[in-house]
Every structure is written in structure tokens, then in C-alpha cells.
Design an enzyme around this catalytic site. Structure first.
Site, PDB file in Angstrom:
ATOM      1  N   SER A 198       0.715  41.077   1.468  1.00  0.00           N
ATOM      2  CA  SER A 198       0.476  39.664   1.424  1.00  0.00           C
ATOM      3  C   SER A 198      -0.570  39.271   1.960  1.00  0.00           C
ATOM      4  O   SER A 198      -1.947  39.805   1.853  1.00  0.00           O
ATOM      5  CB  SER A 198       1.477  38.752   1.681  1.00  0.00           C
ATOM      6  OG  SER A 198       1.802  37.581   1.175  1.00  0.00           O
ATOM      7  N   GLU A 326       6.586  38.966  -8.318  1.00  0.00           N
ATOM      8  CA  GLU A 326       6.226  38.315  -7.350  1.00  0.00           C
ATOM      9  C   GLU A 326       6.645  36.978  -7.165  1.00  0.00           C
ATOM     10  O   GLU A 326       6.890  36.372  -6.053  1.00  0.00           O
ATOM     11  CB  GLU A 326       4.524  38.430  -7.144  1.00  0.00           C
ATOM     12  CG  GLU A 326       3.961  40.006  -7.030  1.00  0.00           C
ATOM     13  CD  GLU A 326       3.838  40.488  -5.722  1.00  0.00           C
ATOM     14  OE1 GLU A 326       4.194  39.713  -4.808  1.00  0.00           O
ATOM     15  OE2 GLU A 326       3.313  41.684  -5.732  1.00  0.00           O
ATOM     16  N   HIS A 439       8.263  39.133  -4.156  1.00  0.00           N
ATOM     17  CA  HIS A 439       7.199  39.453  -3.212  1.00  0.00           C
ATOM     18  C   HIS A 439       7.796  39.640  -1.835  1.00  0.00           C
ATOM     19  O   HIS A 439       8.768  39.032  -1.153  1.00  0.00           O
ATOM     20  CB  HIS A 439       6.409  38.117  -2.866  1.00  0.00           C
ATOM     21  CG  HIS A 439       5.414  38.034  -2.272  1.00  0.00           C
ATOM     22  ND1 HIS A 439       4.251  38.633  -2.562  1.00  0.00           N
ATOM     23  CD2 HIS A 439       5.033  37.174  -0.887  1.00  0.00           C
ATOM     24  CE1 HIS A 439       3.345  38.416  -1.609  1.00  0.00           C
ATOM     25  NE2 HIS A 439       3.959  37.681  -0.786  1.00  0.00           N
TER      26      HIS A 439
END
Length: 536
Positions: A198, A326, A439
């Protein structure tokens, strides 16, 4: 067995012995300072190396988190609390052996950067337990770095030494610490792989693009983020932060001194009062990486996409990847009408006023593409998760990959994580019922997270061992699946301009010449042809 003691450039540190997921021992050193505490006049400024200490430093306990809003995932629902310390520039090192004689065999080094939208997160063991990766013969390093305004306040005049990106400069100093000290942990300073997830992944990408990092690492893995993603870009909010922090001065020097003097509690409360904690593509991040004015400590001074396309970056083997959904993270809590939600989803870099005729026409195109009559009859939230995935993550990731395969002098690998097991903790916590990996779910396959339970001899254990092997193979050889590998028998070709070869990491490993998301990526590429984006 006595506690291990390691001699570093700054002094001696005491660690402890722990056990990996197989019950085998490894050495743990936590909370080693790599920089001076960034307090008082050092607040907002580039970090300075840690000073030497007397005696033996106790590195057996977890370090302070960097002060910020921290998301806790230990209960039924995510909890957000303001916590941590400004004195937080520490790193953890995990190894199997110390280099007491100076002639021990050196191991590959893997340096991980945590995520959190540049405004939250830490290296806490609740999420980043080393027990999985330490089943392999590597040395693992994790570092904290400054977040939010403390890490990304920007004053463009370089004479004040606050030109932005202090958080990225923390990461660079930690990499310099690794070069000076990692041999003592039997780590090879000439074989360092940088990886992150991330915002940590976007950080890795910025460091790939930076002239400040030449020679500090030799491979890079980017999990779910690049410098070209919309949330990976901040802006200068110094004046507004000063007003909210009750700094009424107008002279830049006096404003900086006031902001350096207010309590950290007031500063971060002022930050969070005015600026959203997590910023989607519709609004630029309040505090995050920026393109700096030229100065001796600048991380980057040009647009990331220009640097990629020019080939003016660190040419090391690269591995990019993302999870299959995600955008589950963006779909969480989004129960409002989709057309209304789309109003805040169009990338700010398009430069449209959200109420303009152009923005309305573009939103209609997006709606028709994803929800048209010829599309599969799937749940509205599942489609919205796709939209969120594509705008927030995939579009920027593919911009970066397509640029790198044209200019890279080293191999570029691409993967997609689609596996769904009990280790997909974020999807489970967010109670998302449709298919796909959320995610952050991929982190739980290389780090032991306390909220992601697994049992031995299950699909989860097999997936962990396979994921760990792929990542450590890359760290050793620059190839995630070398020909001699005895665990994985699938060949994974690097991506090229002609074929974006990829590996789907599901219950099985399935290679392909084009990811299944490319029809959606092609749609956004067509949309962008007629738009003069602000950041190119």
C-alpha cells in the site's frame, strides 16, 4: 541459551530468541534507533543519524508507533485511536545468526515498509509478525517512519529545510543504517530487497525513482501501490494546518517555529479536524509525498511518470502486484446510491470540478461501462468494488508497469493475488461477501497477523509457504521461480511491452500473458486519451 548481543556502529544491542512457525529459533532485535528523535527543532526536518549510546541497549521490546490515528483490527469492527510518540524512528531486525567472527556466510536482506495511506500504520507485531518469513534463511528489517503532517509537511523555500517528504527521508536513512550495520546480523549489504505494501509499496516506488537511493537496495517488490496511484500524492497544506493549530503568524519562519512548538496532540488533532484520514481518488491527499523543489535532500524533483518514461531511475529487478479486489476497502460502508458515490471517485488529476458538465458526462460513461445491460448481473457492491479497485489502484499500477517495461534495464514481474482463505483477514473484518481478495489480504501470507488465524496442514499453511518462497526466491536470485525450485513448478515470465505476462496467485499458481482486468484498464486508458491530466 543467553540473550544475543550484537555490536553496531552506535553501540551494543541485546535481543532475544524467538521461534518461527515451525518452532525453529531465530534472533529478534526490536526498537533499534536509526535516527535521533525528531523533536523540537528537528520536527518536520530530514532525519539525523542516531547518536552512540553507552552500555547495552535493550532491543527486546516493541518500539513506539509514530504518533497518528492508528487503526486497530483486533475486535469486531475496526477501531481508530490517536496514539504513539514522536520519538518513533526505530527498526526491527530478525536474523538466524550474528556475525561474531566477521567471516560468517551473509544472507539476503529483506527490508519492509508498512502501509497506511502515509497517515497511519506501524511495524507492530499485531500485523507484522516475522514468524512466516523467518522459516527462510534471510535477514528481515522493518522500520517506522513519520506520518501525516509530521512526515510530509511542505515549505517550498529550501532555506527552512522542510521541503517535504521527511517520511521518505526517514526510510532512506534506515536503508543507510542497513548498509552500515546489517553485516553484524549476517546480512549481505550488497543483496538488499526493498518491499512494501500500500503506502509502503508507493514508498518503495518513490525510492526506486529517487537519485538519493542509488546503491542502497538491489531489488524492489511493490504490493498494491505505486507513486502513480492517486492517493500517493500529497499537497502543501501548511497554511491551513497552521491556522487550525492556532498559529496566527504570517511570516514563514515564525509559522514554522510555532508549528514546531505546539504539542503533538494539538498538531495531529488539527490535522485530522481538517483533513480526511484516508483519501480516495476524488481528492488529493492532505499530507503525503510531493515533488520537491531542488535541494540537497530532495527525494524526487520531477513527476513520477516522467521519470519512469525517461528511464532516469534506479534500474533494479522489479516486482509489481495487486489483489483481485483491492476496492473492497473502498466499498466498505458505501451503501449510498452508486451515482452519488461516483461523484467523489473521479481522479482529482483530471482537473474537473465535480459538478461540471465534463464530470457529469464522464461519470455517465463510467456508469454505463460498469453497469450496462450487457454486463454480468452481479451485486451492485461488487461492481462498485471493481470501480474503486480500478480508479484507486489498478489504473496507477498499470501506468507504472507499462512505463517501466519500456524503459527498464532489469526484469519487471507482475502478479495478481486472488486466493481466498481464512487468512484474508481484511475481507473478513469488513464482512464483504462477494468473491475476491481485499486490499491488505496479501500481507497475511508473508507476515503473521494476530487477527488472521491459520491452522497447520491446511490450505492456509500451503499458501503461506508458497508465498514466502516466491518472495524470498526473488530476494535471493531476482527470479521468483528459479528453475531449480522444488516447491513451485510454474514458470513466470517477466512482463514485456508485447505481453504483460503475469502470475495469478490463487489456490494454484496460474501464469498468463494478460491479466483478466485488462478490459477495464483499456477503458480507463481510452478515457484518459482526451484528458490533459495534471500529473503526468
Amino acid at each position: 541459551m543467553s540473550d544475543p548481543i550484537c555490536t553496531l556502529e552506535q553501540g551494543q544491542v541485546k535481543g532475544k530468541i524467538e521461534k518461527d512457525m515451525d518452532g525453529n529459533p531465530f534472533l529478534s532485535f526490536m526498537g533499534i534507533p536509526y535516527a535521533k528523535p525528531p523533536l523540537d527543532k528537528l520536527r518536520f526536518k530530514p532525519p539525523q543519524p542516531a547518536e552512540k549510546w553507552q552500555g547495552i541497549y535493550d532491543a527486546t521490546k516493541e518500539p513506539n508507533n509514530c504518533y497518528s490515528l492508528q487503526v486497530e483490527l483486533t475486535g469486531f469492527f475496526p477501531q481508530v485511536k490517536l496514539k504513539g510518540s514522536e520519538d518513533c524512528l526505530f527498526l526491527n531486525v530478525f536474523t538466524h545468526q550474528l556475525n561474531k567472527s566477521g567471516s560468517e556466510n551473509l544472507r539476503p536482506v529483506m527490508v519492509f515498509i508498512h502501509g497506511g495511506a502515509f497517515i497511519t500504520g506501524s511495524i507492530a507485531r499485531v500485523t507484522f509478525g516475522p514468524e512466516f518469513l523467518m522459516t527462510e534463511d534471510i535477514v528481515l528489517v522493518l522500520m517506522n517512519y513519520r506520518l501525516g503532517a509530521l512526515g510530509f509537511l511542505t515549505i517550498e523555500d529550501p532555506s527552512f529545510q522542510v521541503t517535504g517528504n521527511a517520511g521518505l527521508k526517514d526510510q532512506i536513512l534506515a536503508l543507510k543504517w542497513v548498509q552500515k550495520n546489517i553485516k553484524q546480523f549476517c546480512g549481505d549489504p550488497s543483496n538488499v530487497t526493498l518491499l512494501g505494501q500500500s503506502a509502503g509499496s508507493a514508498s518503495v516506488h518513490y525510492l526506486v525513482l529517487s537519485p538519493q537511493t542509488k546503491g542502497l537496495f538491489h531489488r524492489a517488490v511493490m504490493q498494491s501501490g505505486t507513486a502513480t496511484c492517486p492517493w500517493a500524492r500529497g499537497k502543501n497544506n501548511t497554511e491551513q494546518l497552521a491556522r487550525t493549530s492556532r498559529c496566527k503568524q504570517t511570516d514563514t519562519k515564525q509559522v514554522l517555529e510555532c508549528l514546531q512548538g505546539v504539542t503533538v496532540q494539538r498538531l495531529i488533532k488539527a490535522q485530522n479536524k481538517n483533513f480526511a484520514m484516508i483519501t480516495g481518488p476524488g481528492a488529493q491527499a492532505a499530507f503525503g509525498p510531493t515533488v520537491e523543489v531542488p535541494n540537497p535532500t530532495a527525494v524526487i524533483t520531477d513527476e513520477p511518470l516522467k521519470l519512469i518514461n525517461s528511464g532516469n531511475y534506479n534500474h533494479v529487478p522489479l516486482m509489481f502486484g495487486y489483489t483481485s479486489e483491492e476496492g473492497i476497502l473502498g466499498a466498505w460502508g458505501s451503501r449510498c446510491k452508486v451515482k452519488k458515490k461516483l461523484k467523489d471517485m473521479l481522479p482529482y488529476s483530471f482537473g474537473y470540478d465535480k459538478d461540471s458538465e465534463e464530470a457529469r458526462a464522464l461519470r455517465q460513461k463510467v456508469f454505463q461501462f460498469y453497469y450496462g445491460k450487457d454486463k454480468p448481473n452481479i451485486g451492485k457492491m461488487e461492481i462498485f468494488a471493481q470501480i474503486s479497485s480500478d480508479i484507486t489502484f489498478l489504473r496507477g499500477i498499470y501506468q507504472a508497469i507499462k512505463g517501466h517495461v519500456k524503459t527498464a534495464q532489469k526484469p519487471v514481474y507482475l502478479y495478481r493475488v486472488s486466493i481466498e482463505t481464512e487468512l484474508n483477514a481484511f475481507k473478513r473484518i469488513l464482512k464483504y461477501k462477494h468473491k475476491g481478495a481485499c486490499h491488505g489480504d496479501d500481507v497475511c501470507y508473508i507476515f503473521k497477523a494476530k487477527y488472521a488465524k491459520y491452522k497447520p496442514s491446511t490450505i492456509e499453511e500451503r499458501a503461506i509457504r508458497r508465498h514466502v518462497r516466491l518472495w524470498t526466491n526473488f530476494a535471493r536470485t531476482s527470479n521468483p521461480i528459479p528453475n531449480h525450485d522444488d516447491l513451485v513448478k510454474t514458470y513466470w515470465n517477466p512482463a514485456t511491452e508485447k505481453n504483460l505476462n503475469f502470475l495469478d496467485i490463487g489456490e494454484e499458481l496460474v501464469p498468463g500473458k494478460e491479466p483478466p482486468d485488462m478490459d477495464r484498464i483499456a477503458f480507463w486508458e481510452q478515457i484518459c486519451k482526451g484528458i490533459n491530466e495534471k500529473y503526468k
